[in-house]
Design an enzyme around this catalytic site. Structure first.
Site, PDB file in Angstrom:
ATOM      1  NE  ARG A   1      17.398 126.406  29.300  1.00 55.14           N
ATOM      2  CZ  ARG A   1      16.977 127.612  29.648  1.00 55.14           C
ATOM      3  NH1 ARG A   1      16.700 128.498  28.704  1.00 55.14           N
ATOM      4  NH2 ARG A   1      16.820 127.940  30.901  1.00 55.14           N
TER       5      ARG A   1
ATOM      6  CD  GLU B   1      32.907 131.701  24.712  1.00 53.67           C
ATOM      7  OE1 GLU B   1      32.112 131.253  25.546  1.00 53.67           O
ATOM      8  OE2 GLU B   1      32.731 132.789  24.156  1.00 53.67           O
TER       9      GLU B   1
ATOM     10  CE  LYS C   1      23.938 132.021  23.445  1.00 60.56           C
ATOM     11  NZ  LYS C   1      25.143 132.610  22.834  1.00 60.56           N
TER      12      LYS C   1
ATOM     13  CD1 TRP D   1      27.113 123.188  31.682  1.00 57.80           C
ATOM     14  CD2 TRP D   1      26.454 124.351  33.457  1.00 57.80           C
ATOM     15  NE1 TRP D   1      28.190 123.922  32.116  1.00 57.80           N
ATOM     16  CE2 TRP D   1      27.813 124.631  33.211  1.00 57.80           C
ATOM     17  CE3 TRP D   1      25.825 124.966  34.535  1.00 57.80           C
ATOM     18  CZ2 TRP D   1      28.557 125.502  33.997  1.00 57.80           C
ATOM     19  CZ3 TRP D   1      26.551 125.848  35.317  1.00 57.80           C
ATOM     20  CH2 TRP D   1      27.900 126.097  35.055  1.00 57.80           C
TER      21      TRP D   1
ATOM     22  CB  CYS E   1      19.324 122.125  33.287  1.00 58.27           C
ATOM     23  SG  CYS E   1      20.665 121.777  34.413  1.00 58.27           S
TER      24      CYS E   1
ATOM     25  CG  ASN F   1      17.211 125.609  34.623  1.00 59.88           C
ATOM     26  OD1 ASN F   1      18.401 125.495  34.909  1.00 59.88           O
ATOM     27  ND2 ASN F   1      16.710 126.685  34.037  1.00 59.88           N
ATOM     28  N   GLY F   2      18.134 124.846  37.859  1.00 56.07           N
ATOM     29  CA  GLY F   2      18.427 125.789  38.943  1.00 56.07           C
ATOM     30  C   GLY F   2      19.358 125.141  39.954  1.00 56.07           C
TER      31      GLY F   2
ATOM     32  CD  GLU G   1      33.585 138.744  22.973  1.00 58.52           C
ATOM     33  OE1 GLU G   1      33.548 138.537  24.200  1.00 58.52           O
ATOM     34  OE2 GLU G   1      32.945 138.072  22.140  1.00 58.52           O
TER      35      GLU G   1
ATOM     36  CG  HIS H   1      52.790 148.768  33.664  1.00 57.51           C
ATOM     37  ND1 HIS H   1      53.639 149.658  34.278  1.00 57.51           N
ATOM     38  CD2 HIS H   1      52.181 149.462  32.674  1.00 57.51           C
ATOM     39  CE1 HIS H   1      53.518 150.856  33.717  1.00 57.51           C
ATOM     40  NE2 HIS H   1      52.644 150.763  32.739  1.00 57.51           N
TER      41      HIS H   1
ATOM     42  CE  LYS I   1      32.414 134.748  21.362  1.00 51.60           C
ATOM     43  NZ  LYS I   1      32.255 135.428  22.585  1.00 51.60           N
TER      44      LYS I   1
HETATM   45  C1  AGP Z   1      30.041 134.470  25.637  1.00 49.87           C
HETATM   46  O1  AGP Z   1      30.597 133.978  24.430  1.00 49.87           O
HETATM   47  C2  AGP Z   1      29.838 133.417  26.666  1.00 49.87           C
HETATM   48  N1  AGP Z   1      28.997 132.398  26.170  1.00 49.87           N
HETATM   49  C3  AGP Z   1      29.408 133.952  28.014  1.00 49.87           C
HETATM   50  O2  AGP Z   1      30.487 134.732  28.497  1.00 49.87           O
HETATM   51  C4  AGP Z   1      28.140 134.842  28.046  1.00 49.87           C
HETATM   52  O3  AGP Z   1      28.394 136.051  27.376  1.00 49.87           O
HETATM   53  C5  AGP Z   1      27.812 135.138  29.511  1.00 49.87           C
HETATM   54  O4  AGP Z   1      27.532 133.920  30.157  1.00 49.87           O
HETATM   55  C6  AGP Z   1      26.621 136.102  29.678  1.00 49.87           C
HETATM   56  O5  AGP Z   1      25.473 135.502  29.148  1.00 49.87           O
HETATM   57  P1  AGP Z   1      24.189 136.445  28.936  1.00 49.87           P
HETATM   58  O6  AGP Z   1      24.567 137.496  27.923  1.00 49.87           O
HETATM   59  O7  AGP Z   1      23.091 135.539  28.461  1.00 49.87           O
HETATM   60  O8  AGP Z   1      23.866 137.083  30.274  1.00 49.87           O
END
Ligand code: AGP
Length: 607
Positions: free
Chosen positions: A27, A486, A602, A74, A2, A98-99, A479, A502, A483
């Site tokens: 965030r 997500e 984020k 969040w 958050c 936040n936490g 990756e 396999h 992408k």
């Molecule tokens: C990546 O597109 C995602 N948003 C997520 O996997 C991100 O890479 C992951 O949460 C790690 O975040 P950070 O690099 O800030 O540690």
């Protein structure tokens, strides 16, 4: 995670708080709220969903007052709702958090036994109720908050306001970042400097365990032992944290497009004046002694680490173990002396990565971190910080940070190889020249965007997509899948090409697009045979390769993406661009929010 903000100002707080929350919305955006003290009276406004809903509410139901706190959520405990939105209030106390309060269930039970009922599903509410309880026992606001935080376990950045107190804000941090901003007769707080960049460039970062009492004229900080301390006031280059889309539809589009510039800056920061030597920030790590590396990260950063494993092993001749932080932190693997650990994290605040770092620190490992926020928690607990220099990455899907992580790790691998004398001067120079052309090659690659838009228009109707890669392209396949997943919510998986037969090949039919990432490298022919195994089962192949590769193998494919001819060493960095563009344009075609996809934030500063 958050975002929390606060202001003790000379003007109405609400507009300043909303602008600050706008800068933190990356965030988390499940709900938002603000509270103010106006002529000694606490009041609050909260709204579910994005910040714009709170702004609309404030137009119809304004909130006066020059002292205020705000929050963008969040959800961790309790579904997104107005009831569960922060600020939480209990009598004369209101708080934003936040936490995660890990012992909130026990505290709820204790409050219950004292006939104090919780009204929400959140962990944070117990913080407000405890502070109210201690106030009712005759403790001062500061004593009540200190007593409250002494009861909490877990992670928190907290900001409190009190009824009847127009010039008092209490804040505390443990495990979540918190900064104080210094204004002219005003004082601000925020989860990071971005929140306050429109208000001040004078920032003080609180340390782990700090508690602070703020008024417009005075700031008193106490460390975890209650000792009054001074924390350094830094001048942050606020121009580098300008947050705007610069005309792009999304931050993600801007951040993909600016990679030639950002990577040029990254590379420049790691080369000496005549650009012949790689220069690392001052540190006492003996690179020549490193014979094994442990690399830990999450999500996209993990795929950057997994890619770098190929470089550290092949070029620097170092054994590398790579793991996701959420697993590593509980595995607690044995750590031999001279172990060096690298933590990769764009935000530098990811809770699992930070916890894994703290485990390795406790084992006396040397800590290197590759981060985009040099004053983040992960950076502050590292022996050597390698910044990305790409500026704030706002889009939840990591793009420019990913290519910068790869570039910095490639530079580090080269630097270690040179220091250990395991490559010739000639080979070193070749690799270094190849790294220097990354920005140009990325720039060339961006021209494939219109072709990718057409492919995305067809991909968008898929239920499942498979990404295949070999060697250093295998992490890139994962990756690419991440992408797509997500931001377009289409199920996708990345596999090593050789692994398909396999089991996963059972998934193949004419409705499953298979994205084959196959530069003309030493494994190209192997990738082509895997591709043919897929086509033999009427799989739809999207082949991404250079012209030569397409000439050799594009027959029978559904679609192709042509890439420039790229040296094998830096191919994973350049081939990240089609992964990013494919996901972005598929999300556009699908109508999802590429910058703020559902359920995500984020940086995940909770477990
Ligand atoms: C990546 O597109 C995602 N948003 C997520 O996997 C991100 O890479 C992951 O949460 C790690 O975040 P950070 O690099 O800030 O540690």
């Amino acid at each position: 995670m958050c975002g929390i903000v606060g202001v003790l100002g000379k003007h109405e707080a609400a507009p300043l708080l909303v602008e600050a929350l706008k800068r933190l919305e990356y965030r988390g955006y499940d709900s938002a709220g603000i509270a103010t003290v106006n002529d000694g009276k606490l009041d609050r406004r909260r709204a579910i969903g994005k910040l714009v809903n709170l702004s609309d509410l404030l137009v119809h139901n304004p909130l006066a007052g020059k002292s205020g706190i705000g929050h963008t959520r969040w959800a961790t405990h309790g579904a997104p709702s107005v009831k569960n939105a922060h600020p939480h209030q209990a009598g004369d106390v209101t708080v934003v958090h936040n936490g995660i309060i890990e012992n909130f269930m026990e505290l709820r039970a204790e409050l219950n036994n004292n006939k104090i009922k919780c009204e929400t599903d959140t962990d944070t509410e117990v913080v407000a109720l405890l502070a109210k309880y201690y106030l009712s026992q005759g403790l001062s606001p500061a004593e009540s908050v200190k007593k409250t935080i002494s009861r909490l376990s877990g992670a928190f950045a907290l900001a409190f306001l009190f009824d009847g107190e127009d010039d008092l804000m209490l804040v505390a941090r443990r495990g979540s970042p918190l900064a104080i901003g210094h204004g002219d007769g005003e004082v601000y707080i925020g989860s990071d400097a971005i929140a306050m960049a429109h208000l001040t460039s004078k920032i003080t970062y609180l340390d782990e365990g700090d508690f602070a009492q703020l008024s417009r004229k005075n700031i008193q900080i106490e460390d975890r032992n209650g000792t009054i301390v001074n924390r350094e006031e830094k001048n942050i280059d606020v121009s580098s944290i300008a947050i705007d889309k610069a005309g792009y539809k999304h931050f993600m589009a801007k951040e993909i497009a600016e990679q030639p510039l950002t990577l040029a800056k990254t590379i420049k920061n790691y080369l000496d004046e005549d650009a012949e030597q790689i220069r690392l920030p001052k540190n006492d790590i003996k690179l020549a002694n490193i014979d094994c590396l442990t690399m830990v990260a999450c999500g996209t950063a993990f795929y950057a680490a997994l890619t770098a494993k190929y470089w550290f092993e092949k070029i620097a001749r170092i054994k590398v173990e790579v793991d996701v932080a959420s697993e590593f932190r509980y595995r607690e693997p044995p750590v031999t002396k001279e172990t060096t650990a690298i933590f990769v994290s764009q935000s530098g605040e990811t809770a699992d990565t930070l916890a894994a770092l703290r485990y390795m620190s406790s084992q006396n490992a040397k800590i290197i971190s590759v981060v985009n926020v040099p004053e983040s928690s992960i950076a502050r607990e590292s022996d050597l910080v390698l910044p990305l220099y790409v500026g704030p990455e706002i889009g939840v899907a990591s793009t420019k940070a990913f290519t910068a992580q790869l570039t910095v790790l490639a530079l580090l691998a080269l630097k270690i190889a040179k220091t250990k004398n395991v490559i010739t001067e000639a080979q070193y120079c070749i690799y270094l020249e190849e790294l220097k052309v990354i920005p140009e090659l990325i720039n060339q690659t961006l021209s494939i965007e219109s072709n990718i838009q057409k492919i995305a228009a067809e991909l968008v109707s898929s239920q499942d997509v498979i990404f295949l890669g070999r060697g250093a392209m295998y992490p890139l396949a994962m990756e690419g899948a991440l992408k797509l997943k997500e931001i377009s919510y289409i199920h996708a998986e990345g596999y090593p090409s050789g692994e398909l037969k396999h089991g996963p090949i059972a998934l193949i039919d004419k409705n499953v697009p298979v994205v084959v990432i196959a530069p003309m490298d030493s494994l190209f022919d192997k990738s082509v045979s895997n591709m043919q195994e897929v086509m033999a089962r009427s799989g739809k192949i999207l082949l991404i390769s250079c012209l030569k590769g397409l000439d050799k193998a594009s027959q029978g494919t559904w679609a192709t993406i042509v890439m420039p001819t790229i040296p094998e060493f830096i191919a994973p960095i350049i081939y990240a661009v089609p992964m990013q563009l494919l996901a972005y344009h598929t999300a556009l075609a699908k109508g999802t929010d590429a910058d703020q996809p559902r359920n995500l934030a984020k940086s995940v500063t909770v477990e």
